[in-house]
Motif scaffolding. Sequence first.
Motif, mmCIF file in Angstrom:
data_model
loop_
_atom_site.group_PDB
_atom_site.id
_atom_site.type_symbol
_atom_site.label_atom_id
_atom_site.label_comp_id
_atom_site.label_asym_id
_atom_site.label_seq_id
_atom_site.Cartn_x
_atom_site.Cartn_y
_atom_site.Cartn_z
ATOM 1 N N THR A 187 8.997 5.905 -2.507
ATOM 2 C CA THR A 187 8.615 4.785 -1.643
ATOM 3 C C THR A 187 7.150 4.833 -1.261
ATOM 4 O OG1 THR A 187 9.403 6.056 0.266
ATOM 5 C CG2 THR A 187 10.958 4.524 -0.750
ATOM 6 N N ASP A 188 6.603 6.048 -1.078
ATOM 7 C CA ASP A 188 5.176 6.168 -0.729
ATOM 8 C C ASP A 188 4.290 5.673 -1.872
ATOM 9 O OD1 ASP A 188 5.882 7.234 1.706
ATOM 10 O OD2 ASP A 188 5.749 9.313 1.007
ATOM 11 N N LYS A 189 4.675 6.043 -3.077
ATOM 12 C CA LYS A 189 3.880 5.615 -4.224
ATOM 13 C C LYS A 189 3.964 4.109 -4.416
ATOM 14 C CE LYS A 189 1.250 7.329 -7.451
ATOM 15 N NZ LYS A 189 0.043 8.094 -7.091
ATOM 16 N N GLY B 247 4.383 2.008 -2.065
ATOM 17 C CA GLY B 247 3.546 1.419 -1.019
ATOM 18 C C GLY B 247 2.070 1.444 -1.395
ATOM 19 N N GLU B 248 1.615 2.542 -2.063
ATOM 20 C CA GLU B 248 0.210 2.619 -2.493
ATOM 21 C C GLU B 248 -0.101 1.519 -3.508
ATOM 22 O OE1 GLU B 248 -0.689 6.461 -3.938
ATOM 23 O OE2 GLU B 248 -0.189 7.504 -2.068
ATOM 24 N N PHE B 249 0.802 1.332 -4.460
ATOM 25 C CA PHE B 249 0.576 0.278 -5.459
ATOM 26 C C PHE B 249 0.583 -1.110 -4.815
ATOM 27 C CE2 PHE B 249 2.245 3.465 -8.620
ATOM 28 C CZ PHE B 249 1.040 3.592 -9.296
ATOM 29 N N ARG B 250 1.445 -1.276 -3.812
ATOM 30 C CA ARG B 250 1.544 -2.565 -3.143
ATOM 31 C C ARG B 250 0.272 -2.901 -2.386
ATOM 32 N NH1 ARG B 250 5.704 -1.571 -0.334
ATOM 33 N NH2 ARG B 250 7.282 -2.400 -1.797
ATOM 34 N N ASP B 251 -0.371 -1.857 -1.788
ATOM 35 C CA ASP B 251 -1.598 -2.085 -1.014
ATOM 36 C C ASP B 251 -2.858 -2.107 -1.880
ATOM 37 O OD1 ASP B 251 -0.041 -2.122 1.247
ATOM 38 O OD2 ASP B 251 -0.287 0.034 1.650
ATOM 39 N N ASP B 252 -2.762 -1.673 -3.126
ATOM 40 C CA ASP B 252 -3.930 -1.625 -4.012
ATOM 41 C C ASP B 252 -4.289 -3.055 -4.442
ATOM 42 O OD1 ASP B 252 -5.888 -1.232 -5.900
ATOM 43 O OD2 ASP B 252 -4.879 0.482 -6.821
ATOM 44 N N PRO B 253 -5.562 -3.508 -4.160
ATOM 45 C CA PRO B 253 -5.949 -4.893 -4.532
ATOM 46 C C PRO B 253 -5.833 -5.173 -6.034
ATOM 47 C CG PRO B 253 -7.538 -3.936 -3.004
ATOM 48 C CD PRO B 253 -6.634 -2.816 -3.431
ATOM 49 N N ASP B 254 -6.002 -4.094 -6.841
ATOM 50 C CA ASP B 254 -5.923 -4.297 -8.286
ATOM 51 C C ASP B 254 -4.530 -4.719 -8.738
ATOM 52 O OD1 ASP B 254 -8.579 -3.625 -8.509
ATOM 53 O OD2 ASP B 254 -8.180 -1.506 -8.942
ATOM 54 N N PHE B 255 -3.541 -4.440 -7.914
ATOM 55 C CA PHE B 255 -2.168 -4.776 -8.293
ATOM 56 C C PHE B 255 -1.602 -5.941 -7.476
ATOM 57 C CE2 PHE B 255 -2.752 -0.361 -9.476
ATOM 58 C CZ PHE B 255 -2.276 -0.338 -10.760
#
Length: 239
Positions: free
Chosen positions: A44-46, A48-56
């Motif tokens: 879930t943490d990972k 969340g990181e992808f979700r917050d990354d503007p590139d994604f």
Amino acid sequence: MVKNLIVFFSGFLLSFSLHAFVAPDSANSIETDQGKIIIRKFDTDKVGEFRDDPDFQYKAIKREGLTWWDRLKIAILEFIARLFYLATSTILGRIIFYTLCAVLIIFFIIRFLNIDIKETFYRTAKSGSPKLSHEEENIHEISFEERINEAYRRKNLRECVRLTFLHALKKLADKQAIAWRPGKTNDEYWRELNHHPARQPWQELRLYFDYTWYGHFDVDENIYSEIQTVFEDFNRKVS
């Protein structure tokens, strides 16, 4: 009877072939999987990181129509393409197109070389030879030595060549070897000299004059020295 035998043996061979190629009993051939099943879960943490990354963070791209500038460029390109098509699809079009290309090339060459068309191509109506000068000066009213020295002090060697040639004409006129008059061509003077001993050096002076004055060729000290040598030879033969 024969037909029935053929059908019987055909059916027998078909059943034998199927029996020979049928896989063995599945109950005897399937092995039991003894591997350990591992259940994997998303981090879930990972996520969340992808979700917050503007590139994604993909968003729908807003489609915009063509601007007036885009339409203008497209219209210009289509017009040029149309002209090229018309210019190369017919014989008359190709003639006009290649003629315009040749004219443009000649124009740019003339501009690049800084050639004066009026001076280069101006000829008298009578014989096509160049006139003596733009001003049609009266050679009997010119103080040649003074004018040549003044032009030489100003480093105007092109003017020195012109005055030297006019000086040669005056000497021929003074000796009555030619009948000088304004507007008369150099070809006419050449024919009048005929077998005169100064004819050849005068012709050399004429060539120097044509090349420098009408052809706009540069004159340096070496060339001007050669012209003076020819003029001295002319003086010896004209007297």
